[in-house]
Design an enzyme around this catalytic site. Structure first.
Site, short mmCIF file in Angstrom:
data_model
loop_
_atom_site.label_atom_id
_atom_site.label_comp_id
_atom_site.label_asym_id
_atom_site.label_seq_id
_atom_site.Cartn_x
_atom_site.Cartn_y
_atom_site.Cartn_z
N CYS A 266 -10.27 2.48 -6.63
CA CYS A 266 -10.63 1.15 -6.14
C CYS A 266 -12.14 0.94 -6.25
O CYS A 266 -12.66 0.81 -7.34
CB CYS A 266 -10.11 0.95 -4.71
SG CYS A 266 -10.05 -0.80 -4.23
N HIS B 265 -4.49 1.95 -5.62
CA HIS B 265 -4.56 3.13 -4.76
C HIS B 265 -3.33 4.02 -5.02
O HIS B 265 -2.31 3.89 -4.34
CB HIS B 265 -4.58 2.73 -3.28
CG HIS B 265 -5.85 2.11 -2.83
ND1 HIS B 265 -6.83 2.81 -2.17
CD2 HIS B 265 -6.32 0.84 -2.96
CE1 HIS B 265 -7.84 2.00 -1.90
NE2 HIS B 265 -7.56 0.80 -2.36
N GLU C 73 -2.84 7.00 -4.18
CA GLU C 73 -2.58 7.92 -3.07
C GLU C 73 -1.48 7.43 -2.15
O GLU C 73 -0.83 8.22 -1.46
CB GLU C 73 -3.86 8.18 -2.27
CG GLU C 73 -4.39 7.01 -1.45
CD GLU C 73 -5.35 6.11 -2.21
OE1 GLU C 73 -6.13 5.37 -1.56
OE2 GLU C 73 -5.31 6.12 -3.46
#
Length: 552
Positions: free
Chosen positions: A394, A529, A531
């Site tokens: 990001c 993102h 994750e």
């Protein structure tokens, strides 16, 4: 079978691990073949944690449907693999806003609006909502589950006795009577060890349970958080004083890893105790082979790989999902990912080599605002010129783009509109749909969006394991976002001509989602993102590829 409800509350102190216990219960019930979801009720008055500083509440997790939530939903998804939505995260702020909006619309027909019954009724409605198959609630985009759920696990944030928690406790008290054997209360408390007396003390747990009983709730199961093993005599004492069956008193000791907790809870019969309380035959204990295989890999990983996290929040929970994604990828690559936080505010050209020394790879972390960005840019330049594996996420990706513009394209004053509205080379610009937005909360580009990958790129290889037979039409992924600013496509040709390739594009908005420098060992930035999508049994492919390269 009627949907069963498990309420998880906490006492004595915060940060005992209610989220991990809730996720563990969900995993154990899943292993028995039940369809499960987990929801979090947070007593704070914010509408959501999206505007909270990470120092206040840790990372902000984002669901696929674009809702900013508490980090515990990340634990729920990583443990169980379920996809949570905006329905799985509720705050006092949302409860009160819904009730006040209804009052303004005249829905209460002129009645006096009170905490009981109006606030508690709204809490109960939301506690039950996830199990209401096919029903649509009053919030935009929020729908009930498409499938019948066997269990809904509800975690209530905060600690028993907090004034903010009182309406939630009253709602649970009412639901316990309403649902009968279809509801169970699991209470997590703390048993401290006093070193001077060389004793474990149960009195805090007793007081916590009495506080809960004073609210009209008798816990069915107690989970005792402890740093030292509790013998049966200690458990019997707690059971006797708290009116709980001995088999329903389990302990949650410190474990080498949070992923050991479900196994520990299973060995002590937590899932079996829940089923007996509800009246479901217990049956055989599930083997949970994939989970045990994962734990075996974790225990057998000996070689360490050191990875630096360049960010500005010196707090473990601020980058929780990134840390867990790296740990999981390390385990599946048969290494231990040793993570080192490197404060980007402390990085300068004079010390960057020292700060990043010994790191096999670098994560340029996400975030917002001016503070610490120059350090991230310096770190990105150092890793690029020294060919150190680098993963920008990001804002981290945006800093990689700015660094490249300054030091390769020759635009010394390149910047993001977020940091400098007057920059003549706005290689990162505000998204068109964001320009007219004035309210900060819940207004970013949020949730899952499609991304088409360039065939033959390192990113595509990571996702599709270098399948040469794959066609361009199949190179599509979906990832979650949380941002207002984007790569400025006016500079795209210049970047690609100089070696930074735009290899992931959102087809609807033509937004650059992934950049990479193919000539480097591993130098990739993602606007999304990744994750948020990494789970225990399915680690994210980009983290897997990154850690694999770091381990070489």
């Amino acid at each position: 079978m009627n949907t069963k409800y498990i309420f998880v509350t906490g006492g004595v102190v915060s940060s005992l691990g209610k989220g991990i216990i809730s996720a563990s219960i969900g995993k154990l019930l899943q292993a028995r073949g039940f369809k499960v979801t987990i929801q979090k009720f947070d007593p704070y008055i914010n509408i959501d944690p999206g505007t909270l500083n990470p120092y206040e509440h840790g990372e902000c997790y984002v669901t696929e449907d674009g809702f900013e939530t508490d980090l515990d939903l990340g634990h729920y998804e990583r443990f169980t693999g379920i996809h949570t939505t905006r329905n799985n995260s509720i705050t006092t702020g949302r409860i009160y806003k819904t009730v006040i909006d209804r009052e303004r619309q005249g829905d209460y027909l002129g009645k006096t609006i009170q905490v009981v019954p109006h606030i508690t009724d709204e809490i109960k409605r939301r506690m039950l909502r996830l199990s209401e198959k096919g029903k649509v609630n009053s919030e935009k985009f929020a729908t009930a589950s498409d499938e019948q759920l066997d269990f809904v696990i509800t975690e209530v944030g905060g600690t028993i006795g907090d004034i903010e928690s009182a309406p939630f406790m009253e709602a649970i008290r009412q639901l316990r009577w309403q649902l009968g054997r279809d509801a169970v209360c699991v209470h997590l408390t703390y048993v401290p060890y006093l070193k001077a007396a060389d004793e474990l003390k149960t009195k805090p747990t007793q007081h916590s349970v009495k506080e809960l009983q004073g609210m009209g709730i008798q816990p069915d199961i107690l989970v005792l958080r402890t740093e030292r093993h509790l013998d049966d005599a200690m458990r019997m004492k707690v059971a006797s004083f708290c009116n709980v069956d001995l088999e329903c008193v389990v302990q949650s000791e410190d474990m080498p890893s949070i992923y050991e907790v479900p196994v520990s809870m299973q060995k002590q019969g937590l899932d079996a105790a829940i089923m007996r309380k509800i009246g479901i035959p217990v049956g055989e204990t599930p083997a949970m082979k994939p989970w045990h295989d994962f734990l075996d890999k974790q225990r057998n990983a000996k070689r360490e790989v050191h990875i630096g996290l360049v960010g500005k929040y010196d707090l473990q929970d601020a980058y929780k999902s990134i840390r867990e994604s790296l740990n999981l990828a390390g385990i599946y690559n048969d290494v231990k990912a040793q993570l080192h936080f490197i404060n980007s505010e402390d990085i300068s050209r004079d010390n960057v080599a020292e700060k990043l020394d010994g790191m096999a790879g670098i994560i340029i972390c996400p975030g917002f605002g001016q503070r610490g960005i120059e350090g991230k840019i310096i770190a990105a330049e150092f890793t690029r010129t020294n060919d150190i594996p680098t993963f920008g996420i990001c804002l981290g990706m945006q800093m990689m783009v700015i660094e490249f513009a300054r030091n390769v394209l020759g635009y010394d004053d390149a910047n993001s509109r977020e940091m400098d509205e007057q920059t003549p080379h706005n290689v990162i610009d505000i998204m068109e749909e964001q320009k007219s937005i004035t309210q900060m909360g819940g207004t970013m580009r949020l949730g899952a969006y499609e991304c088409e990958l360039q065939k033959g790129s390192r990113a595509a290889d990571a996702y599709f394991n270098s399948q040469l037979s794959i066609t361009n039409s199949q190179l599509s992924i979906s990832e979650r976002h949380r941002h207002r600013y984007e790569f400025n496509n006016a500079y795209k040709e210049e970047y690609e001509a100089k070696g930074m390739k735009c290899v992931g594009i959102n087809p609807a908005a033509d937004l650059v989602e992934i950049v990479e420098i193919p000539e480097k060992r591993w130098y990739i930035g993602t606007q999304f993102h990744p994750e948020y999508s990494s789970t225990v049994l399915h680690p994210h492919p980009l983290f897997m590829s990154f850690v694999k390269e770091c381990a070489l």
